[in-house]
Motif scaffolding. Sequence first.
Motif, PDB file in Angstrom:
ATOM      1  N   ASP A 181       6.558   6.829  -1.364  1.00 10.92           N
ATOM      2  CA  ASP A 181       5.953   5.527  -1.638  1.00 10.92           C
ATOM      3  C   ASP A 181       7.019   4.441  -1.781  1.00 10.92           C
ATOM      4  OD1 ASP A 181       3.448   6.609  -1.576  1.00 10.92           O
ATOM      5  OD2 ASP A 181       3.246   6.778  -3.751  1.00 10.92           O
TER       6      ASP A 181
ATOM      7  N   THR B 291      -1.482   7.260  -0.731  1.00 16.11           N
ATOM      8  CA  THR B 291      -2.902   6.971  -0.936  1.00 16.11           C
ATOM      9  C   THR B 291      -3.663   6.684   0.352  1.00 16.11           C
ATOM     10  OG1 THR B 291      -2.533   4.581  -1.221  1.00 16.11           O
ATOM     11  CG2 THR B 291      -2.344   5.973  -3.189  1.00 16.11           C
ATOM     12  N   ILE B 292      -2.969   6.597   1.490  1.00 13.30           N
ATOM     13  CA  ILE B 292      -3.637   6.165   2.712  1.00 13.30           C
ATOM     14  C   ILE B 292      -4.120   7.353   3.535  1.00 13.30           C
ATOM     15  CG2 ILE B 292      -2.313   4.027   2.786  1.00 13.30           C
ATOM     16  CD1 ILE B 292      -0.519   5.210   4.893  1.00 13.30           C
TER      17      ILE B 292
ATOM     18  N   ASP C   7      -3.466   1.759   7.544  1.00 12.46           N
ATOM     19  CA  ASP C   7      -3.942   1.261   6.249  1.00 12.46           C
ATOM     20  C   ASP C   7      -2.825   0.492   5.547  1.00 12.46           C
ATOM     21  OD1 ASP C   7      -6.280   2.591   6.795  1.00 12.46           O
ATOM     22  OD2 ASP C   7      -5.838   4.307   5.510  1.00 12.46           O
ATOM     23  N   GLY C   8      -2.740  -0.792   5.829  1.00  8.51           N
ATOM     24  CA  GLY C   8      -1.744  -1.634   5.170  1.00  8.51           C
ATOM     25  C   GLY C   8      -0.402  -1.700   5.873  1.00  8.51           C
TER      26      GLY C   8
ATOM     27  N   THR D 279       0.831  -1.199   0.000  1.00 10.82           N
ATOM     28  CA  THR D 279       0.000   0.000   0.000  1.00 10.82           C
ATOM     29  C   THR D 279       0.870   1.254   0.000  1.00 10.82           C
ATOM     30  OG1 THR D 279      -1.692  -1.178   1.266  1.00 10.82           O
ATOM     31  CG2 THR D 279      -1.845   1.221   1.204  1.00 10.82           C
TER      32      THR D 279
END
Length: 244
Positions: free
Chosen positions: A237, A36-37, A42-43, A32
């Motif tokens: 990322d 984007t979180i 989240d992940g 993830t």
Amino acid sequence: MTPLPRYLTAALALSLMAASAQADSTKNSLITAFSTITSLEDGWEPMEFPKIDRHSRYQLTDDNGEQVVMATTDNSASGLIARVSVEPGDSLILRWRWKVSNVYEQGNARKKEGDDYPARIYVAFEFEPDEAGFFERAKRKTVEVVFGEELPGNALNYIWANRLPVGEIVANPFTDTTMMVAVNSGTANTGEWVTVERDIVADYRKAFDREPPKLVGVAIMSDSDNTGASATAWYGDVSLVKPD
């Protein structure tokens, strides 16, 4: 409308191509993306260690319009890990970008008291009992019983080192099941974003002289508990992609 000079047009085209490539790698990633979180849950999940009570801090932040993770370490150690279950195959590409405020004056990848890094990417593999000796298996079983979780096996650590030359691979001073790979070193590029891409399979073969088992986790980690130092790091990322 006055047309842009050629050099500006070329620079803009290269920038758009780089952004497109990054978007594609994020889209196909098995991890993830931080960009984007809405929460670090989240992940990702905390990665903490026995007997280390002082933890590094991680938070989402904005850097020039892009959401990244900022890590702060001050005589502390902990990380964030994304759990995966991936058969490496012939090639597995790990790509990320990071930035650090400083390196550690006392940092030294060859010594226990210097085993700290303002930024590292920790890649964990499934434990292979057939490759481990009796005492290693017994020690692992004891730790698993005490702490209630299954431990990974070998690991690759991609580090922003202080003095270890870029490209050099050495065993971690605490355990030879973890190999340290210097992908940045020294003060060059501190305060700047640096993009790194590695083939995990090729690196594992070089570090351990055999084929890698299943990949079980990828973590970011900024630590300073051995040196007592402090630093801030930023992680963009982190993508894990199987080539077509």
